[in-house]
Design an enzyme around this catalytic site. Structure first.
Site, PDB file in Angstrom:
ATOM      1  N   THR A  18      -2.457  15.620  -2.148  1.00  0.00           N
ATOM      2  CA  THR A  18      -1.361  15.186  -3.008  1.00  0.00           C
ATOM      3  C   THR A  18      -1.873  14.532  -4.278  1.00  0.00           C
ATOM      4  O   THR A  18      -1.457  14.873  -5.387  1.00  0.00           O
ATOM      5  CB  THR A  18      -0.450  14.220  -2.241  1.00  0.00           C
ATOM      6  OG1 THR A  18       0.077  14.879  -1.077  1.00  0.00           O
ATOM      7  CG2 THR A  18       0.708  13.768  -3.112  1.00  0.00           C
ATOM      8  N   ALA A  19      -2.783  13.565  -4.149  1.00  0.00           N
ATOM      9  CA  ALA A  19      -3.258  12.820  -5.320  1.00  0.00           C
ATOM     10  C   ALA A  19      -3.983  13.726  -6.309  1.00  0.00           C
ATOM     11  O   ALA A  19      -3.724  13.686  -7.519  1.00  0.00           O
ATOM     12  CB  ALA A  19      -4.171  11.678  -4.874  1.00  0.00           C
ATOM     13  N   SER A  43     -12.724  20.893  -0.977  1.00  0.00           N
ATOM     14  CA  SER A  43     -13.380  21.563   0.148  1.00  0.00           C
ATOM     15  C   SER A  43     -12.367  21.862   1.240  1.00  0.00           C
ATOM     16  O   SER A  43     -11.690  20.962   1.740  1.00  0.00           O
ATOM     17  CB  SER A  43     -14.504  20.683   0.709  1.00  0.00           C
ATOM     18  OG  SER A  43     -14.999  21.241   1.911  1.00  0.00           O
ATOM     19  N   ILE A  46     -12.835  19.860   4.578  1.00  0.00           N
ATOM     20  CA  ILE A  46     -12.376  18.485   4.747  1.00  0.00           C
ATOM     21  C   ILE A  46     -10.902  18.443   5.080  1.00  0.00           C
ATOM     22  O   ILE A  46     -10.459  17.714   5.961  1.00  0.00           O
ATOM     23  CB  ILE A  46     -12.689  17.661   3.483  1.00  0.00           C
ATOM     24  CG1 ILE A  46     -14.202  17.596   3.281  1.00  0.00           C
ATOM     25  CG2 ILE A  46     -12.110  16.259   3.591  1.00  0.00           C
ATOM     26  CD1 ILE A  46     -14.636  16.957   1.984  1.00  0.00           C
ATOM     27  N   ILE A  49      -4.439  15.141   5.031  1.00  0.00           N
ATOM     28  CA  ILE A  49      -3.617  14.596   6.117  1.00  0.00           C
ATOM     29  C   ILE A  49      -2.369  15.451   6.316  1.00  0.00           C
ATOM     30  O   ILE A  49      -2.030  15.836   7.420  1.00  0.00           O
ATOM     31  CB  ILE A  49      -3.263  13.125   5.826  1.00  0.00           C
ATOM     32  CG1 ILE A  49      -4.539  12.284   5.887  1.00  0.00           C
ATOM     33  CG2 ILE A  49      -2.249  12.605   6.833  1.00  0.00           C
ATOM     34  CD1 ILE A  49      -4.337  10.826   5.536  1.00  0.00           C
ATOM     35  N   GLU A  53       6.128  13.717   4.063  1.00  0.00           N
ATOM     36  CA  GLU A  53       5.976  12.641   3.095  1.00  0.00           C
ATOM     37  C   GLU A  53       7.340  12.244   2.553  1.00  0.00           C
ATOM     38  O   GLU A  53       8.153  13.092   2.198  1.00  0.00           O
ATOM     39  CB  GLU A  53       5.076  13.099   1.940  1.00  0.00           C
ATOM     40  CG  GLU A  53       4.668  12.004   0.991  1.00  0.00           C
ATOM     41  CD  GLU A  53       3.510  11.181   1.531  1.00  0.00           C
ATOM     42  OE1 GLU A  53       3.691   9.965   1.703  1.00  0.00           O
ATOM     43  OE2 GLU A  53       2.430  11.747   1.760  1.00  0.00           O
ATOM     44  N   ALA A  54       7.579  10.946   2.485  1.00  0.00           N
ATOM     45  CA  ALA A  54       8.806  10.437   1.887  1.00  0.00           C
ATOM     46  C   ALA A  54       8.457   9.733   0.587  1.00  0.00           C
ATOM     47  O   ALA A  54       7.364   9.209   0.415  1.00  0.00           O
ATOM     48  CB  ALA A  54       9.505   9.471   2.848  1.00  0.00           C
ATOM     49  N   LYS A  82      16.783  12.113  -0.072  1.00  0.00           N
ATOM     50  CA  LYS A  82      16.718  10.811   0.600  1.00  0.00           C
ATOM     51  C   LYS A  82      17.406   9.778  -0.286  1.00  0.00           C
ATOM     52  O   LYS A  82      17.005   9.573  -1.435  1.00  0.00           O
ATOM     53  CB  LYS A  82      15.251  10.442   0.821  1.00  0.00           C
ATOM     54  CG  LYS A  82      14.988   9.013   1.262  1.00  0.00           C
ATOM     55  CD  LYS A  82      13.496   8.740   1.272  1.00  0.00           C
ATOM     56  CE  LYS A  82      13.203   7.269   1.569  1.00  0.00           C
ATOM     57  NZ  LYS A  82      11.757   6.979   1.518  1.00  0.00           N
ATOM     58  N   LEU A 337      -5.509   7.634  -1.586  1.00  0.00           N
ATOM     59  CA  LEU A 337      -6.089   6.846  -0.497  1.00  0.00           C
ATOM     60  C   LEU A 337      -7.441   6.246  -0.856  1.00  0.00           C
ATOM     61  O   LEU A 337      -7.839   5.232  -0.282  1.00  0.00           O
ATOM     62  CB  LEU A 337      -6.217   7.710   0.753  1.00  0.00           C
ATOM     63  CG  LEU A 337      -4.897   8.252   1.332  1.00  0.00           C
ATOM     64  CD1 LEU A 337      -5.185   9.178   2.506  1.00  0.00           C
ATOM     65  CD2 LEU A 337      -3.976   7.122   1.750  1.00  0.00           C
TER      66      LEU A 337
END
Length: 514
Positions: A18-19, A43, A46, A49, A53-54, A82, A337
């Site tokens: 995401t980032a 990669s 790797i 996650i 996602e909210a 949401k 993260l």
């Protein structure tokens, strides 16, 4: 005469997810200047996650900034809408409340609505304050529609965000970024070379021997912080004494019910469980502390509290709440993260990425990466992270639960001075003052304070300058207007089926059948 500072020619993003792809998409649009080459190294070994996602409403600004069509975006990411978060069992077992997006009611003669509500509550029983919220009314009735730019009051007060599959979101942004000229390199970074004089990162070596040079690097490598920590030894500020959860176990399930326009957070004996409805599945997870609950017991707790059949085996993730001591060190900026992790309770992870990107665009450096620019970026990101930290700690600390050692610890811990000051001020007369450019506005603090039982001893004396009967009639009319407007909206499933269902989405068939 000295020459002009040399502009950034090679921007390297380490890590996708995401980032990484949010940054790549943004810079493909705003750094398309003809001389800055942008490369993303990712990669497949790797992985990411990739849970459900909210988000919170500012993400709408990010998507509009990129010119993304909302219906196409929702369909591509199996997304839903949401309008807020529902909290179950947080103040005490059996209690629930809603943190809706947007406002509570309307000011009357400049007096904040929650102060009017407090005076009325001191005279008679009152429904939850979320009934004076357009988003709250939509949540309560399970309804949703998107207000247009010409929507009338109170429909135009329905604020919303998204819930989506994070892996599909990254894929969507990758397509956008590559269309904008971003080069993606498949590879795993195995070595980082620093300049012996400046300490700047100069070259990355991949497992296959390729060398990637850069002037500016974005570290989106996840918890390991490949550049910001492993190479630059930046250091980490640990917040686990305030936010003790350090594990999460996650699993997707089939949708047992049509998707509601909310994220639900249910407090359990040793942590809390998330529930994020998407079009094709339900995202579920239990966040907990290994000091109070074993991984096996956490898994059993989650699996015992699912609404639908699981679609895969649950996965366990480990983390330490806190933040990197510097978000920008030398010529490395960290996003996602790798910059730190605050509890996912208020869906702020993507916002921190978005805020970092926006701040970097505003402070984009030349090859020198001056202290002035770095210091300003670090100050802003530190303030934002600490604001979010305090708001999340409030949920754990403002509890009357005493049914487990976990909640005993959270209830009795000493909060940060900045949060203690806010709570003390609110307990007096319900006042909330924001510092700097805090993310969470007064209605958010009011929703959680009231929802978890922090009731002020009084209200602002200015309220008594207003005629009580007139105010009571006005606020009752507001409540009725929110209710009536929400009643006229379609269900979320109906709205999505009409305008933004994913190909093959079960929502289309379900709505057609009904």
């Amino acid at each position: 005469m000295t020459g002009m500072p040399a502009p950034i020619e090679r921007l390297v993003i380490v890590g996708g997810g995401t980032a990484g792809w949010m940054a790549a998409a943004a810079f493909s649009r705003f750094l398309n200047n003809g001389h800055t080459k942008i490369t993303l190294i990712e990669s497949a070994e790797i992985g990411t996650i990739g849970v459900g996602e909210a988000t919170i409403p500012p993400i709408l600004t990010f998507n509009k900034m990129l010119g993304i069509n909302e219906n196409e975006f929702i369909a591509a990411t199996q997304g839903t809408f949401k309008a807020g978060i529902e909290f179950v069992n947080w103040g005490a077992i059996g209690e629930r409340y809603v943190h809706p997006f947007g406002f509570h009611g309307r000011e009357i003669h400049g007096v904040a609505f929650h102060q009017l509500y407090l005076r009325a509550r001191s005279r008679r029983p009152m429904p939850p304050i979320s009934e004076w919220s357009m988003s709250g009314a939509a949540i309560r009735l399970g309804r949703f529609a998107r207000p247009g730019t010409d929507a009338s009051t109170p429909f135009n007060q329905l604020y919303y965000a998204y819930q989506f599959d994070a892996a599909l979101y990254a894929r969507f942004l990758r397509t956008y970024a590559e269309r904008g000229g971003i080069e993606r390199i498949e590879g795993k970074v195995v070595d980082v070379a620093l300049n012996g004089e400046s300490g700047f990162v100069e070259t990355l070596t991949l497992a296959d021997g390729r060398r990637i040079e850069g002037d500016l690097f974005l570290d989106c490598s996840g918890f390991r912080g490949l550049l910001i920590e492993q190479a630059l030894k930046t250091g980490y500020e640990d917040w686990s004494h305030w936010l003790p959860c350090n594990r999460a176990v996650a699993v997707a399930t089939e949708n047992a019910v049509p998707p509601e326009p909310l994220t639900r957070a249910t407090a359990r004996s040793h942590g809390w469980q998330w529930r994020i409805p998407l079009q094709h599945r339900m995202g579920n997870g239990l966040v907990y502390s290994s000091a109070y609950l074993s991984d096996d017991d956490a898994r059993d707790t989650l699996m015992a509290n699912l609404e639908g059949p699981p679609l895969a085996d649950p996965r366990t993730l480990s983390f330490t709440t806190g933040r990197r001591r510097l978000s920008w060190n030398k010529n490395v900026i960290t996003l996602g993260l790798s910059s730190g992790f605050v509890e996912p309770l208020e869906s702020t992870s993507i916002h921190l990425v978005q805020a970092g990107i926006a701040r970097l665009i505003a402070l984009f450096p030349d090859k020198r990466c001056t202290d002035v620019e770095r210091n300003e970026y670090n100050r802003a990101m530190k303030d934002l992270a600490e604001d979010i930290r305090d708001f999340v700690i409030l949920h754990f600390h403002a509890t009357r639960r005493n049914d487990s050692p976990f909640w005993d610890y959270c209830r009795t811990m000493q909060p940060p001075d900045s949060l203690a000051r806010k709570i003390a001020l609110f307990r007096e007369k319900g006042r909330v003052f924001r510092d700097n450019f805090e993310l969470f506005a007064t209605p958010s603090w009011v929703a959680v304070m009231f929802g978890q039982g922090i009731w002020p001893d009084g209200y602002d004396p200015i309220v008594d300058a207003l005629d009580e009967d007139h105010v009571d009639r006005a606020i009752e009319q507001m409540r009725r207007d929110y209710e009536a407007t929400a009643q006229r909206l379609p269900t979320q499933a109906e709205f999505i089926a009409r305008c933004c269902a994913a190909p093959g989405s079960p929502l289309r068939a379900a709505v057609a059948a009904s």
